[in-house]
Scaffold this motif. Structure first.
Motif, PDB file in Angstrom:
ATOM      1  N   LYS A   7       0.857  -1.190   0.000  1.00  0.00           N
ATOM      2  CA  LYS A   7       0.000   0.000   0.000  1.00  0.00           C
ATOM      3  C   LYS A   7       0.885   1.228   0.000  1.00  0.00           C
ATOM      4  N   SER A   8       0.463   2.232  -0.731  1.00  0.00           N
ATOM      5  CA  SER A   8       1.206   3.490  -0.725  1.00  0.00           C
ATOM      6  C   SER A   8       0.954   4.205   0.593  1.00  0.00           C
ATOM      7  N   ALA A   9       1.771   5.190   0.902  1.00  0.00           N
ATOM      8  CA  ALA A   9       1.586   5.969   2.134  1.00  0.00           C
ATOM      9  C   ALA A   9       0.222   6.647   2.135  1.00  0.00           C
ATOM     10  N   ALA A  10      -0.205   7.117   0.975  1.00  0.00           N
ATOM     11  CA  ALA A  10      -1.517   7.776   0.903  1.00  0.00           C
ATOM     12  C   ALA A  10      -2.628   6.778   1.189  1.00  0.00           C
ATOM     13  N   ALA A  11      -2.521   5.571   0.648  1.00  0.00           N
ATOM     14  CA  ALA A  11      -3.565   4.571   0.868  1.00  0.00           C
ATOM     15  C   ALA A  11      -3.633   4.163   2.325  1.00  0.00           C
ATOM     16  N   SER A  12      -2.510   4.145   3.001  1.00  0.00           N
ATOM     17  CA  SER A  12      -2.520   3.712   4.396  1.00  0.00           C
ATOM     18  C   SER A  12      -3.071   4.786   5.336  1.00  0.00           C
ATOM     19  N   THR A  13      -3.278   5.990   4.848  1.00  0.00           N
ATOM     20  CA  THR A  13      -3.794   7.048   5.719  1.00  0.00           C
ATOM     21  C   THR A  13      -5.212   7.458   5.344  1.00  0.00           C
ATOM     22  N   THR A  14      -5.924   6.578   4.661  1.00  0.00           N
ATOM     23  CA  THR A  14      -7.283   6.916   4.277  1.00  0.00           C
ATOM     24  C   THR A  14      -8.285   5.987   4.934  1.00  0.00           C
ATOM     25  N   LYS A  15      -9.515   6.462   5.023  1.00  0.00           N
ATOM     26  CA  LYS A  15     -10.597   5.603   5.496  1.00  0.00           C
ATOM     27  C   LYS A  15     -11.898   6.122   4.926  1.00  0.00           C
ATOM     28  N   LYS A  16     -12.852   5.264   4.849  1.00  0.00           N
ATOM     29  CA  LYS A  16     -14.170   5.672   4.409  1.00  0.00           C
ATOM     30  C   LYS A  16     -14.928   6.196   5.615  1.00  0.00           C
ATOM     31  N   ARG A  17     -16.136   6.632   5.402  1.00  0.00           N
ATOM     32  CA  ARG A  17     -16.962   7.250   6.416  1.00  0.00           C
ATOM     33  C   ARG A  17     -17.107   6.391   7.668  1.00  0.00           C
ATOM     34  N   ASN A  22      -7.835   5.116  11.646  1.00  0.00           N
ATOM     35  CA  ASN A  22      -6.640   4.316  11.420  1.00  0.00           C
ATOM     36  C   ASN A  22      -5.514   4.895  12.266  1.00  0.00           C
ATOM     37  N   SER A  23      -4.443   4.190  12.359  1.00  0.00           N
ATOM     38  CA  SER A  23      -3.380   4.569  13.286  1.00  0.00           C
ATOM     39  C   SER A  23      -2.708   5.898  12.936  1.00  0.00           C
ATOM     40  N   ALA A  24      -2.553   6.219  11.661  1.00  0.00           N
ATOM     41  CA  ALA A  24      -1.904   7.480  11.287  1.00  0.00           C
ATOM     42  C   ALA A  24      -2.772   8.673  11.677  1.00  0.00           C
ATOM     43  N   VAL A  25      -4.063   8.595  11.404  1.00  0.00           N
ATOM     44  CA  VAL A  25      -4.981   9.669  11.772  1.00  0.00           C
ATOM     45  C   VAL A  25      -5.069   9.766  13.287  1.00  0.00           C
ATOM     46  N   LEU A  64      -4.498  12.066   5.345  1.00  0.00           N
ATOM     47  CA  LEU A  64      -3.572  13.069   5.866  1.00  0.00           C
ATOM     48  C   LEU A  64      -2.904  13.728   4.672  1.00  0.00           C
ATOM     49  N   LYS A  65      -3.069  15.031   4.556  1.00  0.00           N
ATOM     50  CA  LYS A  65      -2.411  15.811   3.509  1.00  0.00           C
ATOM     51  C   LYS A  65      -1.656  16.926   4.210  1.00  0.00           C
ATOM     52  N   TRP A  66      -0.380  16.988   3.977  1.00  0.00           N
ATOM     53  CA  TRP A  66       0.492  17.958   4.644  1.00  0.00           C
ATOM     54  C   TRP A  66       0.388  17.813   6.165  1.00  0.00           C
ATOM     55  N   GLY A  67       0.164  16.579   6.622  1.00  0.00           N
ATOM     56  CA  GLY A  67       0.064  16.305   8.053  1.00  0.00           C
ATOM     57  C   GLY A  67      -1.255  16.753   8.670  1.00  0.00           C
ATOM     58  N   GLN A  68      -2.197  17.175   7.837  1.00  0.00           N
ATOM     59  CA  GLN A  68      -3.484  17.660   8.325  1.00  0.00           C
ATOM     60  C   GLN A  68      -4.590  16.674   7.978  1.00  0.00           C
ATOM     61  N   LEU A  69      -5.590  16.588   8.875  1.00  0.00           N
ATOM     62  CA  LEU A  69      -6.759  15.764   8.592  1.00  0.00           C
ATOM     63  C   LEU A  69      -7.475  16.367   7.392  1.00  0.00           C
ATOM     64  N   SER A  70      -7.727  15.542   6.379  1.00  0.00           N
ATOM     65  CA  SER A  70      -8.285  16.027   5.120  1.00  0.00           C
ATOM     66  C   SER A  70      -9.465  15.166   4.712  1.00  0.00           C
ATOM     67  N   TYR A  71     -10.440  15.812   4.098  1.00  0.00           N
ATOM     68  CA  TYR A  71     -11.689  15.146   3.720  1.00  0.00           C
ATOM     69  C   TYR A  71     -11.932  15.386   2.247  1.00  0.00           C
ATOM     70  N   LEU A  72     -12.006  14.279   1.493  1.00  0.00           N
ATOM     71  CA  LEU A  72     -12.086  14.332   0.046  1.00  0.00           C
ATOM     72  C   LEU A  72     -13.328  13.601  -0.447  1.00  0.00           C
ATOM     73  N   THR A  73     -13.893  14.092  -1.520  1.00  0.00           N
ATOM     74  CA  THR A  73     -15.061  13.463  -2.132  1.00  0.00           C
ATOM     75  C   THR A  73     -14.586  12.600  -3.303  1.00  0.00           C
ATOM     76  N   THR A  81     -11.439  19.634  -1.493  1.00  0.00           N
ATOM     77  CA  THR A  81     -10.889  19.080  -0.256  1.00  0.00           C
ATOM     78  C   THR A  81     -11.027  20.065   0.897  1.00  0.00           C
ATOM     79  N   ILE A  82     -11.379  19.529   2.057  1.00  0.00           N
ATOM     80  CA  ILE A  82     -11.455  20.298   3.297  1.00  0.00           C
ATOM     81  C   ILE A  82     -10.374  19.736   4.224  1.00  0.00           C
ATOM     82  N   ARG A  83      -9.601  20.611   4.844  1.00  0.00           N
ATOM     83  CA  ARG A  83      -8.590  20.180   5.813  1.00  0.00           C
ATOM     84  C   ARG A  83      -8.868  20.866   7.140  1.00  0.00           C
ATOM     85  N   ILE A  84      -8.533  20.198   8.238  1.00  0.00           N
ATOM     86  CA  ILE A  84      -8.664  20.814   9.566  1.00  0.00           C
ATOM     87  C   ILE A  84      -7.363  20.605  10.328  1.00  0.00           C
TER      88      ILE A  84
END
Length: 157
Positions: A7-17, A22-25, A64-73, A81-84
């Motif tokens: 899995k890529s780093a991006a795939a390992s930091t994603t989850k569905k609704r 996950n551990s990174a978030v 996680l985008k730029w170390g920030q919690l991010s929400y993508l459609t 994208t929304i980041r917090i």
């Protein structure tokens, strides 16, 4: 025997609704000071709830985008994208970030002049204040349907 694909780093930091963090978030969330963490968790719930009740959005991807919690459609591609994250330079402050090359924050300024803004990319919030839920739900819904509205406008021309 063929090795399974990594899995890529991006795939390992994603989850569905649905599901647990996950551990990174979870690691990112656990690093915040308690008052900011509580507000970010409330904001996170608000984003998922808004996505669930907004027509055309579909499931969100949390990353996680730029170390920030991010929400993508990613499923519907309906929104921006929304980041917090906490504001690093001001203790007790956190923000909802939007793509700076959209007109979203400009629109929010017109609709909600009482909110505080950071340039053309963020709504700034203070952990000591009550979350302005109604305004944020509307702003989040507008962000999550940004591309959907742009496509409709382009089709109408």
């Amino acid at each position: 025997m063929k090795k399974p694909a990594r899995k890529s780093a991006a795939a390992s930091t994603t989850k569905k609704r649905a599901g647990n963090l996950n551990s990174a978030v979870d690691a990112v969330l656990s690093a915040y000071p308690a008052p900011v963490k509580a507000k970010l968790l409330a904001l996170r719930r608000l984003i998922f709830d808004t996505a669930k009740t907004t027509k055309g959005v579909g499931a969100l991807e949390e990353a996680l985008k730029w170390g920030q919690l991010s929400y993508l459609t990613t499923e519907s591609k309906s929104g921006s994208t929304i980041r917090i994250d906490q504001v690093k330079t001001v203790a007790g402050q956190y923000a909802v970030y939007f793509h700076c090359q959209t007109d979203l924050v400009e629109t929010f300024r017109e609709l909600y002049p009482e909110l505080r803004y950071g340039g053309n990319r963020a709504i700034l919030l203070d952990a000591a204040d009550k979350l302005p839920e109604a305004a944020l739900r509307h702003c989040v819904a507008l962000a999550l349907t940004y591309h959907l509205r742009k496509r409709k406008t382009a089709q109408a021309k």
